[in-house]
Enzyme design. Structure first.
Site: not given
Ligand SMILES: [Zn+2]
Length: 435
Positions: A313, A332
């Site tokens: 990710d 993130g």
């Molecule tokens: Zn996601």
């Protein structure tokens, strides 16, 4: 003297070879011929006139495959480009990366798939497999043109970042995806339960005064999607699972024969919500870092095979994006360059996970999950390989980051085990050794 690098045919000798399909690590020599694996000899040395790369003391494995990365191109080239993202991937040992559809424009049109594939071919750092949008514009209502997207080169479908709230749309999407044998990758999050959420909901969120993202928001979504996968018989892949409850639902679904697979990220395996007391915005991710019970369940699910693969990710954001109050920072962190070193240091060297299992979860596991080539050591297959020094101690320096963005909490961390470089179709790429 002719070096192995100048030759189209050479042996890699003296390495320990990790074969994820055989679940074994053995001493061996591998012959590369015209970019393909020609032969594997399970012996320490070879008697040959061909050039030889002496890889004594190294671990040789199939190149890593990442089924979940954000390369940000087109549209957010200030965060990452296909070229910089794949450079980071190659430095992390990846020979193939799947990139998510939440670009601008969204990957809901074959022309965008083609554009990404062209950029990947130009950069020539590693293979790139685009994942196309499940619904048009990631809007969650109208499904995309799956056949056209697949024919253009999309390998899966996902509205990653957004969960398709409308169950009827999700059912239709799964039914159509099933016709074209495309896996549907679901980002499981009931958004109504996570509005304005900043971190995992629990003791730490109360202590830190940040709005919580309850585990139930993920589990409700996982449960619905698993039921729809069962109803449609289509392939469902669960992105970045983060809670013990999700693992439980997944396990039961697999036992019942539902075609469901799942991934977990390196950060959900190694970092917890207590770390947020520094308010480091690089620790703000979605789903959020969880607590100890969840981490233990995720690790156990890796060992018993409930979770199929590890995916990064990788989510680049610029320093300006992250230099805002915690509540406004986009979630993130980047992860392609550090995935192996982090997991090797924290899980393998501590005895929680076997090295061969870590290799499998980064190679064969992800390749099988999305039905991609690679991840195996098979004569005739492209020589996509990674060479690792599992003993090398090193510090991850900011200057060594190849991503355009530097949003990682791991700068300055000491790791044991370092990727030395990859072979892409037999061609050596390295950011450490002389190229
Ligand atoms: Zn996601």
């Amino acid at each position: 003297m002719i070096s192995w690098k100048d030759k189209k045919e050479f042996w890699i000798a003296g390495a320990r070879i990790a074969d994820p399909a055989a679940k074994k690590i053995r001493s061996g020599c591998l012959l590369v011929r015209k970019g393909a694996i020609a032969e594997i000899a399970w012996q320490k040395e070879v008697d040959t006139d061909l050039p030889v790369l002496d890889a004594a003391g190294m671990l040789l494995a199939p190149g890593f495959v990442d089924v979940h990365a954000h390369l940000r191109e087109p549209g957010h080239e200030e965060k990452e480009t296909v070229a910089t993202g794949t450079a980071a991937a190659a430095a992390g040992g990846y020979t193939a990366v799947c990139c998510m559809a939440n670009t601008d424009p969204v990957v809901d049109d074959p022309s965008v798939v083609e554009y990404i594939r062209c950029r990947a071919a130009e950069a020539d750092n590693c293979r790139v497999y685009p994942i196309a949008a499940l619904t048009k514009g990631l809007g969650g209502e109208v499904i995309s043109e799956y056949r056209l997207l697949r024919d253009a080169g999309a390998v899966a479908l996902s509205d990653d970042g957004r969960w398709v709230e409308n169950s009827r749309t999700m059912r239709t999407a799964l039914e159509y995806a099933g016709m074209f044998d495309l896996p549907v990758v679901s980002h499981c999050e009931d958004h109504r339960l996570t509005a304005n959420a900043q971190m995992h909901e629990g003791f730490q969120s109360t202590r830190l005064g940040l709005k919580g993202w309850p585990a139930a928001a993920e589990e409700i979504a996982v449960d619905r999607d698993v039921r729809l996968a069962e109803l449609t018989g289509s392939r469902l892949h669960l992105a970045h699972l983060s809670t013990a409850g999700s693992v439980k639902i997944l396990k039961a679904a697999k036992r019942a024969g539902v075609r469901v697979t799942a991934e977990v990220t390196p950060h959900h395996l190694t970092m917890d919500d207590s770390m947020l007391e520094t308010y480091d915005r690089n620790l703000k991710v979605n789903p959020p870092l969880r607590g100890g019970t969840d981490i233990a369940a995720l690790r156990a699910a890796l060992r018993d095979g409930t979770i199929d693969c590890i995916a990064t990710d990788h989510a680049p954001h610029t320093e300006i994006d992250k230099q805002v109050e915690f509540n406004y920072a986009p979630p993130g962190m980047i992860g392609l360059q550090t995935a192996f070193a982090l997991l090797h240091t924290e899980l393998v060297l501590t005895g929680e996970l076997e090295l061969v299992d870590l290799v499998r979860l980064l190679t064969l596991g992800p390749a099988e999950t999305l039905g991609l080539p690679g991840g195996r050591l098979q004569a005739g297959d492209p020589a996509d390989l990674v060479l690792i020094d599992t003993d090398e101690e090193w510090v991850f320096e900011k200057e060594a980051i190849l991503s355009l963005s530097r949003n990682t909490p791991l700068v300055g961390r000491r790791f044991t085990g370092r990727v030395q470089g990859i072979f892409l179709e037999g061609n050596w790429r390295s950011v450490i050794l002389d190229g």
